[in-house]
Design an enzyme around this catalytic site. Structure first.
Site, PDB file in Angstrom:
ATOM      1  N   VAL A  85       0.819  -1.414   0.476  1.00  0.00           N
ATOM      2  CA  VAL A  85      -0.226   0.011  -0.253  1.00  0.00           C
ATOM      3  C   VAL A  85       0.695   0.897  -0.538  1.00  0.00           C
ATOM      4  CG1 VAL A  85      -1.811   1.210   1.241  1.00  0.00           C
ATOM      5  CG2 VAL A  85      -1.758  -1.074   1.378  1.00  0.00           C
ATOM      6  N   SER A  92      -4.445   1.672  -4.283  1.00  0.00           N
ATOM      7  CA  SER A  92      -5.574   1.816  -4.921  1.00  0.00           C
ATOM      8  C   SER A  92      -6.505   1.917  -5.799  1.00  0.00           C
ATOM      9  CB  SER A  92      -5.749   3.122  -3.999  1.00  0.00           C
ATOM     10  OG  SER A  92      -5.143   3.838  -4.737  1.00  0.00           O
ATOM     11  N   ASP A 135      -3.648   5.020 -13.384  1.00  0.00           N
ATOM     12  CA  ASP A 135      -3.159   4.025 -12.422  1.00  0.00           C
ATOM     13  C   ASP A 135      -4.678   2.643 -12.750  1.00  0.00           C
ATOM     14  OD1 ASP A 135      -1.339   4.932 -11.529  1.00  0.00           O
ATOM     15  OD2 ASP A 135      -1.832   4.689  -9.481  1.00  0.00           O
TER      16      ASP A 135
HETATM   17  C1  MEV Z   1       2.548   8.700  -9.456  1.00  0.00           C
HETATM   18  O1  MEV Z   1       1.734   7.172  -9.526  1.00  0.00           O
HETATM   19  C2  MEV Z   1       2.865   9.328 -11.169  1.00  0.00           C
HETATM   20  C3  MEV Z   1       2.744  10.654 -11.188  1.00  0.00           C
HETATM   21  O2  MEV Z   1       3.315  11.258 -12.134  1.00  0.00           O
HETATM   22  C4  MEV Z   1       1.564  11.639 -10.768  1.00  0.00           C
HETATM   23  C5  MEV Z   1       0.545  11.008 -11.442  1.00  0.00           C
HETATM   24  O3  MEV Z   1       0.623  11.233 -12.973  1.00  0.00           O
HETATM   25  O4  MEV Z   1      -0.411  11.193 -11.243  1.00  0.00           O
HETATM   26  C6  MEV Z   1       3.665  11.188 -10.293  1.00  0.00           C
END
Ligand code: MEV
Length: 299
Positions: A85, A92, A135
């Site tokens: 996490v 998440s 993500d």
């Molecule tokens: C975070 O995993 C990646 C960043 O580029 C932020 C984003 O893209 O939201 C730092």
């Protein structure tokens, strides 16, 4: 009847932080999965390592938001996860996507994957205040994805080892680091802007190397990307220790992945055990993983 879905975590081969400014990035789903089992019940119940709750936006914000988003059906939800996490691996996003899809199937709601990814991104926005759709997109669809075009690239046919520094996993860390880079860019618009553009251009070169399966060259570009992330101020001593240990153990390349400030690094290699051993010796926790062609799946 119950429905179980799993959704993968992700790493960045290139482009974290620069992607915030519209530059090209390459993100990959990895075989570390969050598993969510949903069953009809006479009340809402959420069971995880953290504890057992009903709808609880403090303890289970992502799962509670997913249940609410789908009309708060009475379901019992059991969660288990292989994804550390708060360490930049999209934990998440994975729990949100797997929960949405498992409820979707169990309750016959007929949302397609595009809608699952969209709702999961909305939930991350609501819970975190800010989130890129990367993500949730990668966790939903899997594979190797160029951002922002969302073009699918070929799956890498080499090993991947993740090294966790076990440091810096604090709430709101990503937002803080994104802001820190923004402030640096405000202070030094030309040089920092150039670094950000250069990261984007390495991601574009990286795409060719992925498609041509030139992993040695790909690793070299990742090493440069790590240096540029250090220049943006998001590296740490612990991350670099793991990165250099992996390279010295023969990895094609190694860099931090995600927002930085601690969290995880990633190495490409054909000797995963050797690289994992070096990462552990350097003080990290190593995870030998693989690239995941599939996103969220019913199992
Ligand atoms: C975070 O995993 C990646 C960043 O580029 C932020 C984003 O893209 O939201 C730092």
């Amino acid at each position: 009847m119950a429905t179980t879905c799993t959704a993968p975590g992700k790493i960045y081969l290139f482009g974290e932080h620069a992607v915030v400014y519209g530059e090209t990035a390459i993100a990959c789903a990895v075989e570390l999965r969050t598993r969510v089992c949903v069953e009809r019940s006479n009340e809402i119940l959420i069971l995880s390592d953290i504890g057992t709750t009903g709808l609880d936006f403090e303890m289970h914000p992502y799962v509670s938001s997913a249940i609410q988003k789908l009309g708060s059906p009475d379901v019992s939800i059991e969660i288990s996860s292989e994804i550390p996490v708060g360490s930049g691996l999209g934990s998440s996003a994975a729990v949100t996507v797997a929960t949405l899809e498992a409820i979707n199937i169990e309750c016959g709601l007929l949302y397609d994957k595009t809608n699952i990814a969209r709702m999961a991104h909305e939930i991350e926005m609501e819970v975190q205040g800010a989130a890129s759709p990367t993500d949730t997109f990668v966790s939903t669809f899997g594979g190797v994805v160029e951002i922002p075009s969302r073009k699918k690239l070929d799956i890498l046919e080499c090993g991947v080892v993740i090294g966790n520094t076990n440091k810096g996993a604090t709430p709101g860390k990503t937002a803080k680091l994104v802001k820190q880079v923004a402030l640096l860019k405000e202070e030094y618009p030309d040089p920092i802007g150039s670094i950000i553009k250069t990261i984007g251009s390495f991601a574009q070169h990286g795409e060719n190397m992925v498609m041509q399966k030139k992993y040695q060259a790909l690793g070299k570009l990742m090493n440069i990307n790590h240096g540029l992330l250090d220049a943006l101020g998001v590296g740490t001593m612990e991350l670099s220790a793991l990165v250099y240990a992996a390279r010295n153990a023969g990895a094609y390349g190694a860099k931090l992945t995600g927002a930085g400030g601690g969290g995880c690094m990633v190495a490409l290699t054909d000797s995963p055990r050797q690289v994992a051993c070096a990462i552990e010796k350097a003080g990290g926790t190593a995870i030998i993983s693989g690239f995941a062609p599939d996103g969220v799946l019913q199992v």
